[in-house]
Design an enzyme around this catalytic site. Structure first.
Site, PDB file in Angstrom:
ATOM      1  CG  HIS A   1     -41.922  80.435  25.685  1.00  0.00           C
ATOM      2  ND1 HIS A   1     -42.815  79.599  25.180  1.00  0.00           N
ATOM      3  CD2 HIS A   1     -40.951  80.963  25.111  1.00  0.00           C
ATOM      4  CE1 HIS A   1     -42.752  79.979  23.843  1.00  0.00           C
ATOM      5  NE2 HIS A   1     -41.654  80.697  23.998  1.00  0.00           N
TER       6      HIS A   1
ATOM      7  NE  ARG B   1     -59.529  79.382  22.700  1.00  0.00           N
ATOM      8  CZ  ARG B   1     -59.032  80.587  22.822  1.00  0.00           C
ATOM      9  NH1 ARG B   1     -58.346  80.903  23.907  1.00  0.00           N
ATOM     10  NH2 ARG B   1     -59.394  81.692  22.054  1.00  0.00           N
TER      11      ARG B   1
ATOM     12  CD  GLU C   1     -48.219  90.457  24.843  1.00  0.00           C
ATOM     13  OE1 GLU C   1     -47.130  90.368  23.900  1.00  0.00           O
ATOM     14  OE2 GLU C   1     -48.325  91.216  25.753  1.00  0.00           O
ATOM     15  CG  LEU C   2     -49.187  82.542  23.079  1.00  0.00           C
ATOM     16  CD1 LEU C   2     -50.075  81.505  24.187  1.00  0.00           C
ATOM     17  CD2 LEU C   2     -49.356  82.178  21.603  1.00  0.00           C
ATOM     18  CG  ASP C   3     -45.592  82.169  24.622  1.00  0.00           C
ATOM     19  OD1 ASP C   3     -45.955  81.375  25.857  1.00  0.00           O
ATOM     20  OD2 ASP C   3     -45.309  81.608  23.506  1.00  0.00           O
TER      21      ASP C   3
ATOM     22  CB  SER D   1     -38.758  83.005  30.168  1.00  0.00           C
ATOM     23  OG  SER D   1     -37.685  83.455  29.322  1.00  0.00           O
TER      24      SER D   1
ATOM     25  NE  ARG E   1     -57.543  73.067  25.146  1.00  0.00           N
ATOM     26  CZ  ARG E   1     -58.604  73.219  24.536  1.00  0.00           C
ATOM     27  NH1 ARG E   1     -58.388  72.641  23.210  1.00  0.00           N
ATOM     28  NH2 ARG E   1     -59.542  73.872  24.499  1.00  0.00           N
TER      29      ARG E   1
ATOM     30  N   GLY F   1     -43.877  65.581  31.030  1.00  0.00           N
ATOM     31  CA  GLY F   1     -44.003  66.071  32.296  1.00  0.00           C
ATOM     32  C   GLY F   1     -42.723  66.106  33.137  1.00  0.00           C
ATOM     33  CB  SER F   2     -39.342  66.561  31.997  1.00  0.00           C
ATOM     34  OG  SER F   2     -39.445  67.963  31.209  1.00  0.00           O
ATOM     35  CG  ASN F   3     -40.298  71.905  33.191  1.00  0.00           C
ATOM     36  OD1 ASN F   3     -39.306  72.305  33.651  1.00  0.00           O
ATOM     37  ND2 ASN F   3     -40.688  72.113  31.779  1.00  0.00           N
TER      38      ASN F   3
ATOM     39  CD  GLU G   1     -37.971  74.147  29.614  1.00  0.00           C
ATOM     40  OE1 GLU G   1     -38.668  73.383  29.795  1.00  0.00           O
ATOM     41  OE2 GLU G   1     -37.880  74.240  28.452  1.00  0.00           O
TER      42      GLU G   1
ATOM     43  CG  ASN H   1     -46.263  79.046  30.175  1.00  0.00           C
ATOM     44  OD1 ASN H   1     -46.507  77.716  30.217  1.00  0.00           O
ATOM     45  ND2 ASN H   1     -45.655  79.576  29.222  1.00  0.00           N
TER      46      ASN H   1
END
Length: 216
Positions: free
Chosen positions: A112, A68, A146-148, A139, A94, A15-17, A177, A110
């Protein structure tokens, strides 16, 4: 005047972000209120960070669900109970179902640890070194199916040193980040950042495909 933007943060680990957001939005006049932190692991340290800051926490462990989609539907119900305008993934380990992503279209961010579209997926620091990249970074992007691969908002680049290891490179990327993620959330809360049919706009103008690029 409208109240602050309700934010729900999803995480799985340290949880640093999240801590960077807590610190950034601690002022009375902040446009962001972290309404809740939800983890899929009861031992996620990010939950302790949230509790220390007086933020509501919830745990929803995926092991108790048939698949899922079932887990994601339960997660949607839990998140929506906090009426967020924005949901931020902060190390939430996830892969989200298409239905979840569509439900939060335009209000799901998100971060990344690479300069997307390079090095999607895991082990980005090692892969950047193996590829001989001269710069690496992180980013913030809107999440799509679409993943990332969602539209970029802001990136921060750091130079890769000849003697870098994955660990030293990761430390410099993490520091960036913690700067750009609260910044992107603030832009959204202030109404400056939007994802629409025209793509990502900032202050009413289209953003380039690379988003804002910051070189500290």
């Amino acid at each position: 005047m409208p109240g602050p933007c309700n934010l729900v943060v999803l995480l799985s680990g340290a949880g640093s972000n999240l801590q960077a957001m807590i610190d950034s939005f601690a002022h009375a006049d902040t446009p962001v209120r972290i309404r809740a932190v939800i983890a899929n692991r009861a031992d996620a340290h990010g939950l302790e960070r949230a509790r220390a800051a007086g933020i509501e926490t919830r745990v929803l462990e995926h092991a108790g669900y048939a698949g899922r989609e079932a887990f994601d539907q339960a997660l949607i119900a839990l998140i929506d109970g906090f009426a967020p305008q924005l949901v931020a993934l902060a190390g939430f380990m996830r892969i989200l179902s298409p239905g979840f992503v569509r439900h939060y279209h335009g209000r799901l961010l998100n971060i990344h640890p690479s300069l997307l579209p390079r090095h999607k997926g895991l082990h980005t620091h090692q892969r950047a070194l193996e590829a001989g990249d001269s710069e690496h970074g992180c980013s913030v992007h809107f999440v799509t199916e679409e993943l990332d691969g969602g539209p970029l908002v802001v990136q921060a680049a750091v130079a890769v040193a000849p003697d870098d290891t994955p660990e030293t490179l990761a430390r410099r990327v993490h520091a960036q980040e913690h700067q750009i993620y609260p910044l992107a959330v603030r832009w959204f809360a202030e109404g400056r950042l939007c994802l629409s049919e025209r793509g990502v706009t900032f202050d009413g103008q289209p953003l380039p495909a690379s988003g804002h690029l910051i070189r500290p």
